[in-house]
Design a protein around this motif. Structure first.
Motif, PDB file in Angstrom:
ATOM      1  N   MET A   1       0.840  -1.194   0.000  1.00 36.78           N
ATOM      2  CA  MET A   1       0.000   0.000   0.000  1.00 36.78           C
ATOM      3  C   MET A   1       0.877   1.247   0.000  1.00 36.78           C
ATOM      4  N   GLU A   2       0.466   2.238  -0.766  1.00 38.46           N
ATOM      5  CA  GLU A   2       1.176   3.502  -0.827  1.00 38.46           C
ATOM      6  C   GLU A   2       0.194   4.643  -0.598  1.00 38.46           C
ATOM      7  N   TYR A   3       0.595   5.605   0.208  1.00 40.26           N
ATOM      8  CA  TYR A   3      -0.293   6.740   0.433  1.00 40.26           C
ATOM      9  C   TYR A   3       0.501   7.919   0.988  1.00 40.26           C
ATOM     10  N   TYR A   4      -0.180   9.069   1.026  1.00 37.36           N
ATOM     11  CA  TYR A   4       0.417  10.286   1.579  1.00 37.36           C
ATOM     12  C   TYR A   4      -0.221  10.596   2.927  1.00 37.36           C
ATOM     13  N   ILE A   5       0.606  11.064   3.848  1.00 40.71           N
ATOM     14  CA  ILE A   5       0.144  11.464   5.167  1.00 40.71           C
ATOM     15  C   ILE A   5       0.453  12.944   5.359  1.00 40.71           C
ATOM     16  N   LYS A   6      -0.562  13.710   5.718  1.00 42.17           N
ATOM     17  CA  LYS A   6      -0.398  15.152   5.922  1.00 42.17           C
ATOM     18  C   LYS A   6       0.245  15.385   7.288  1.00 42.17           C
ATOM     19  N   VAL A   7       1.411  16.025   7.294  1.00 39.19           N
ATOM     20  CA  VAL A   7       2.109  16.314   8.552  1.00 39.19           C
ATOM     21  C   VAL A   7       2.018  17.796   8.905  1.00 39.19           C
ATOM     22  N   GLU A   8       1.750  18.627   7.912  1.00 34.73           N
ATOM     23  CA  GLU A   8       1.490  20.048   8.088  1.00 34.73           C
ATOM     24  C   GLU A   8       0.443  20.412   7.040  1.00 34.73           C
ATOM     25  N   PRO A   9      -0.194  21.578   7.166  1.00 36.09           N
ATOM     26  CA  PRO A   9      -1.233  21.932   6.194  1.00 36.09           C
ATOM     27  C   PRO A   9      -0.792  21.826   4.742  1.00 36.09           C
ATOM     28  N   ASP A  10       0.491  22.107   4.481  1.00 36.26           N
ATOM     29  CA  ASP A  10       0.951  22.099   3.089  1.00 36.26           C
ATOM     30  C   ASP A  10       2.097  21.110   2.866  1.00 36.26           C
ATOM     31  N   VAL A  11       2.245  20.139   3.752  1.00 38.21           N
ATOM     32  CA  VAL A  11       3.325  19.160   3.607  1.00 38.21           C
ATOM     33  C   VAL A  11       2.772  17.753   3.768  1.00 38.21           C
ATOM     34  N   ASN A  12       2.979  16.937   2.738  1.00 35.55           N
ATOM     35  CA  ASN A  12       2.545  15.545   2.759  1.00 35.55           C
ATOM     36  C   ASN A  12       3.751  14.623   2.649  1.00 35.55           C
ATOM     37  N   ILE A  13       3.737  13.585   3.468  1.00 33.33           N
ATOM     38  CA  ILE A  13       4.837  12.618   3.503  1.00 33.33           C
ATOM     39  C   ILE A  13       4.397  11.329   2.808  1.00 33.33           C
ATOM     40  N   PHE A  14       5.243  10.833   1.916  1.00 30.91           N
ATOM     41  CA  PHE A  14       4.938   9.597   1.201  1.00 30.91           C
ATOM     42  C   PHE A  14       5.309   8.390   2.055  1.00 30.91           C
ATOM     43  N   VAL A  15       4.398   7.424   2.109  1.00 31.03           N
ATOM     44  CA  VAL A  15       4.600   6.223   2.921  1.00 31.03           C
ATOM     45  C   VAL A  15       4.294   4.990   2.086  1.00 31.03           C
ATOM     46  N   GLU A  16       5.152   3.987   2.193  1.00 32.96           N
ATOM     47  CA  GLU A  16       4.868   2.667   1.630  1.00 32.96           C
ATOM     48  C   GLU A  16       4.713   1.691   2.783  1.00 32.96           C
ATOM     49  N   ASP A  17       3.587   1.004   2.813  1.00 31.18           N
ATOM     50  CA  ASP A  17       3.229   0.119   3.916  1.00 31.18           C
ATOM     51  C   ASP A  17       3.146  -1.307   3.368  1.00 31.18           C
ATOM     52  N   LEU A  18       4.140  -2.107   3.699  1.00 33.87           N
ATOM     53  CA  LEU A  18       4.239  -3.463   3.180  1.00 33.87           C
ATOM     54  C   LEU A  18       3.781  -4.466   4.235  1.00 33.87           C
ATOM     55  N   ASN A  19       2.888  -5.356   3.859  1.00 34.71           N
ATOM     56  CA  ASN A  19       2.327  -6.371   4.746  1.00 34.71           C
ATOM     57  C   ASN A  19       1.668  -5.726   5.973  1.00 34.71           C
ATOM     58  N   PRO A  20       0.628  -4.912   5.765  1.00 33.13           N
ATOM     59  CA  PRO A  20      -0.013  -4.179   6.863  1.00 33.13           C
ATOM     60  C   PRO A  20      -0.557  -5.061   7.984  1.00 33.13           C
ATOM     61  N   THR A  21      -0.772  -6.340   7.727  1.00 30.22           N
ATOM     62  CA  THR A  21      -1.282  -7.240   8.768  1.00 30.22           C
ATOM     63  C   THR A  21      -0.163  -8.039   9.417  1.00 30.22           C
ATOM     64  N   GLY A  22       1.076  -7.621   9.211  1.00 33.38           N
ATOM     65  CA  GLY A  22       2.217  -8.352   9.757  1.00 33.38           C
ATOM     66  C   GLY A  22       2.208  -8.440  11.266  1.00 33.38           C
ATOM     67  N   LYS A  23       2.937  -9.421  11.783  1.00 33.06           N
ATOM     68  CA  LYS A  23       2.930  -9.723  13.220  1.00 33.06           C
ATOM     69  C   LYS A  23       3.581  -8.615  14.047  1.00 33.06           C
ATOM     70  N   LYS A  24       4.645  -8.015  13.520  1.00 34.22           N
ATOM     71  CA  LYS A  24       5.326  -6.935  14.229  1.00 34.22           C
ATOM     72  C   LYS A  24       5.692  -5.854  13.216  1.00 34.22           C
ATOM     73  N   THR A  25       5.679  -4.598  13.692  1.00 35.60           N
ATOM     74  CA  THR A  25       5.842  -3.449  12.795  1.00 35.60           C
ATOM     75  C   THR A  25       7.213  -2.821  12.949  1.00 35.60           C
ATOM     76  N   ILE A  26       7.822  -2.488  11.800  1.00 33.58           N
ATOM     77  CA  ILE A  26       9.074  -1.742  11.764  1.00 33.58           C
ATOM     78  C   ILE A  26       8.855  -0.495  10.924  1.00 33.58           C
ATOM     79  N   LEU A  27       9.113   0.671  11.498  1.00 26.33           N
ATOM     80  CA  LEU A  27       9.041   1.934  10.758  1.00 26.33           C
ATOM     81  C   LEU A  27      10.459   2.356  10.412  1.00 26.33           C
ATOM     82  N   PHE A  28      10.768   2.382   9.116  1.00 20.72           N
ATOM     83  CA  PHE A  28      12.110   2.696   8.628  1.00 20.72           C
ATOM     84  C   PHE A  28      12.218   4.160   8.228  1.00 20.72           C
ATOM     85  N   ILE A  29      13.288   4.819   8.697  1.00 18.63           N
ATOM     86  CA  ILE A  29      13.611   6.177   8.277  1.00 18.63           C
ATOM     87  C   ILE A  29      14.935   6.115   7.517  1.00 18.63           C
ATOM     88  N   HIS A  30      14.951   6.601   6.299  1.00 19.36           N
ATOM     89  CA  HIS A  30      16.138   6.495   5.451  1.00 19.36           C
ATOM     90  C   HIS A  30      17.164   7.563   5.791  1.00 19.36           C
TER      91      HIS A  30
END
Length: 270
Positions: A1-30
């Motif tokens: 799944m790919e989508y944008y998340i609004k973090v400020e009124p004029d700033v959207n962050i792109f997110v790719e969410d792989l295996n959303p039903t996975g057993k444990k979650t890892i949030l990666f920052i590049h």
């Protein structure tokens, strides 16, 4: 799944969410100056092992919006908080490489580790990427200033030169070209602003505020975030473990990907 998340009124962050039903979650920052796509060789394997892997593009990089401002560690950490709240993440592992590792550390301190159960840092640019009177272990400040100047004068050449010191092991020309293209996706002003941040800001006091189990993975041949930074993080973060990567430079998640993936998943399962 790919989508944008609004973090400020004029700033959207792109997110790719792989295996959303996975057993444990890892949030990666590049790291700088790449995008979440740099974690391709984790995203190839970890979701099929049952993990939910979320990659976000830092503002100014990848497919995220590229505003003129907001590139301090505080602002970048606040962006992470907005992603965490929007996705309602709980008991997840926060993972960051290079400047993304520094951003993760600031998130832990500034937002009291909101939702995070474990922290993983890869070649992190902390507690200070540059040398200081009381910290002689980083890069000369002039070296980062040169990066900033080259970004404004000839960014493609700067990216090529940076790519030459990114890895310790031999990289094929196509792989080098791929890293180069990831860097070109960023805005020039964001590239320079973030370099100014990791040149001038420090995270010494942030380390003391981390109160979750922390894994530090660091290449001993790292020419960007030198290995003594990893030792300083180990000394500054309670309940932390340092694993040296003997055959890696700054790109350990590619250079020793099997070891990297094993160390990360073993840590998460502990």
């Amino acid at each position: 799944m790919e989508y944008y998340i609004k973090v400020e009124p004029d700033v959207n962050i792109f997110v790719e969410d792989l295996n959303p039903t996975g057993k444990k979650t890892i949030l990666f920052i590049h790291g700088w100056p790449l995008s979440h796509k740099a974690y391709e060789y984790q995203f190839d394997k970890l979701p099929e092992m049952g993990y939910r892997c979320i990659g976000m593009d830092t503002r100014g990089f990848g497919a995220s919006d590229k505003p003129w401002g907001g590139y301090s560690y505080d602002s970048l950490a606040d962006d992470v908080r907005a992603v965490v709240e929007t996705l309602k993440l709980q008991n997840f592992t926060l993972a960051g490489h290079s400047m993304g590792g520094a951003t993760a550390i600031r998130y832990m301190a500034r937002h009291h580790g909101y939702g995070v159960s474990k922290l993983a840092l890869f070649g992190a640019a902390a507690p200070s990427l540059t040398m200081r009177p009381d910290f002689p272990y980083g890069l000369p400040k002039e070296a980062v200033t040169k990066l900033i100047e080259e970004t404004y004068n000839d960014r493609p050449k700067m990216l090529r030169d940076f790519g030459d010191i990114f890895l310790f092991q031999y990289a094929t020309q196509p792989l080098s070209d791929w890293f180069f293209q990831l860097g070109l996706e960023a805005a020039g002003w964001a590239t320079a602003a973030c370099a100014t941040t990791f040149r001038d800001e420090t995270l010494f006091s942030d380390l003391e505020k981390i109160n979750v189990p922390t894994l530090i993975l660091h290449g001993i041949h790292d020419k960007v975030c030198l290995f003594p930074l990893a030792e300083a993080m180990k000394n500054g973060i309670a309940n932390s473990t340092l694993v040296p990567f003997e055959n890696s430079g700054h790109g350990l998640f590619w250079e020793e990907r099997d070891k990297f993936n094993e160390e990360l998943t073993t840590f998460i399962e502990q």
